[in-house]
Design an enzyme around this catalytic site. Structure first.
Site, short mmCIF file in Angstrom:
data_model
loop_
_atom_site.label_atom_id
_atom_site.label_comp_id
_atom_site.label_asym_id
_atom_site.label_seq_id
_atom_site.Cartn_x
_atom_site.Cartn_y
_atom_site.Cartn_z
CE LYS A 179 43.24 28.90 44.09
NZ LYS A 179 42.67 28.99 44.07
CB SER A 213 44.42 31.61 46.94
OG SER A 213 43.35 31.97 45.98
CB SER A 234 42.95 33.70 43.45
OG SER A 234 43.27 34.20 44.99
#
Length: 472
Positions: A87, A162, A186
């Site tokens: 990420k 996210s 997330s």
């Protein structure tokens, strides 16, 4: 090994990490061929999905060649040659960390953050970073810096967030290993909406930098076993995280569990968030109910978990994070602030006028939420719930109800278990009639990450044949 009938050339991108390690050990496949297959998959799918940032195929092929040499010399590392992604907000040396927003400077990170360092040390081939929304504060792939990320099951829909790109990349077969972060859902939300497995581990189980209250990193994979392989590496200690747990050499690959006699709670009502047009979707309810019945048929004792999240808790959380976001955004120049995603700017500006007492009260409500979550679940071995009251929504929306004044209505099932430090996973429960994935959340007692992994593996076995992964 690969499923019967798989063509090892055309389908290497769909092999699990465990299958790849077996194939490498037998010398029937090579890390170079696998990396080329995954690069080809990315090049074919990425124009539609936009899941990646800083994709570097040439560097990945060099790493694959080095991995191949280690395998040939008999010096393979624990995860050698398995392609994966990181990420965007987990630093990798030499790559800027924009945090999803066009307002941040693009300064190269000086070192790998702990999760990236552990995977690289063990031979994972890092293909790219994955996209996220501005400051990681949306359950969405909408960003002022990255192109709009989309869901592989239906590109008109959102992958969640996210960890938006991570969920999309895992479902699309951009390698077996992906890692996201989670402060309110997330990892679990994109895992649920993209039909993959995602583990939010106990707070502190995986060292991370920077560390702050509620934030964790965790694996996102197509199978529980692949996530277990990652956990063996990710949980190794790193002194940069002063909030991390003492290291434990846990049996991550021992995924067997006896369901009979387990007390399993089912939480169908989170207590908040089911108004404002976000009533629990009927197909979501039916899928979670079917999972509970399957565990009951296997011998578990099923009981209802009453709703425990209150409006005061969620509003307090909202106040705290608005003010925290405004500390970053309010400090920007006017020109830079204008680059922030308008939804995030409008939400964060709500924290501008909050008093110190109001922010403190908001933080206190997060502690009230923590205590309520532990009290509500303490009598159960595990708890089942939806991951979200709704399935994937339109890609262009920032949240299911797209309202910065009510931004957290859809995280009522997930956020409490960030506050309480409890491990919680999303594992696919099924699909809607329209073909959208539904996430089943499995929550464990504090620090029982192994138990959550085992329950998730048990559900993988019980749920039966899965749909084929999306193709373009």
């Amino acid at each position: 090994m690969a499923q019967s009938g798989q063509d090892p050339v055309s389908n290497l991108a769909d092999w699990t990490g465990a299958e790849l390690l077996e194939g490498y050990a037998r010398k029937s496949i090579s890390p170079v061929d696998v990396t080329k297959a995954v690069i080809a998959r990315i090049e074919a799918y990425e124009p539609q999905l936009q899941a990646l940032y800083a994709f570097d195929p040439s560097a990945a092929l060099k790493d694959a060649e080095a991995s191949e040499r280690r395998w040939m010399r008999g010096e393979a590392l624990p995860l050698d040659g398995i392609p994966g992604t990181i990420k965007e907000n987990i630093a990798t040396k030499g790559t800027p960390v924009p945090l999803g927003t066009a307002a941040r400077p693009l300064d190269p990170a000086p070192v790998d953050a702990p999760p990236a360092a552990r995977l690289r040390e063990d031979g994972v081939i890092i293909l790219a970073k994955t996209t996220m929304p501005d400051y990681g504060m949306l359950s969405s792939g909408l960003s002022s810096f990255h192109p709009l990320s989309r869901n592989p099951w239906d590109v008109s829909k959102n992958p969640g967030g996210s960890s938006a790109g991570a969920g999309s990349a895992a479902a699309a077969g951009y390698g077996p290993f992906h890692i996201g972060t989670d402060i309110g859902g997330s990892i679990r939300l994109p895992a649920g909406w993209c039909g993959v497995f995602g583990l939010k581990p106990s707070f502190g189980r995986i060292p991370i930098d920077p560390a702050y209250y509620g934030r964790v990193a965790g694996p996102m994979t197509r199978t529980v076993h692949d996530a277990a392989l990652m956990m063996r590496s990710l949980t190794r200690p790193d002194m940069r995280d002063a909030m991390s747990l003492p290291y434990q050499d846990l049996p991550w690959l021992d995924l067997d569990i006896d369901i009979k006699g387990l007390r399993i709670g089912v939480m169908m009502d989170s207590g908040v968030g089911l108004g404002l047009g976000l009533a629990l979707d009927g197909e979501v309810h039916a899928s979670i109910e079917a999972a509970a019945k399957a565990f009951a048929a296997a011998g578990a004792i099923i009981e209802e978990v009453p709703a425990f999240i209150t409006r005061e808790m969620l509003d307090g959380l909202d106040d705290f994070w608005r003010q925290r976001a405004w500390m970053d955004i309010g400090a920007l120049s006017d020109d830079k602030r204008a680059l922030v995603l308008p939804y995030i700017h409008a939400w964060a500006e709500g924290g501008r006028s909050l008093t110190g007492a109001e922010v403190y009260a908001g933080m206190n409500q997060m502690m009230v939420m923590r205590n309520a979550a532990i009290a509500a679940t303490k009598d159960f071995d595990f708890v089942l719930s939806p991951v979200s009251p709704v399935v994937a929504y339109a890609a262009e929306l920032a949240s299911p109800n797209h309202d910065p004044e009510a931004p957290f209505e859809h995280i009522g099932y997930t956020v409490a278990f960030n506050m309480s430090d409890q491990p919680a996973a999303s594992v696919n429960a099924g699909f809607t009639k329209a073909g959208l994935p539904i996430g089943l959340q499995i929550i464990g007692r504090r620090f029982d990450d192994i138990g959550v992994m085992r329950m998730s593996r048990a559900w993988e076995t019980m749920r039966g044949e899965q749909r084929e992964w999306p193709k373009f």
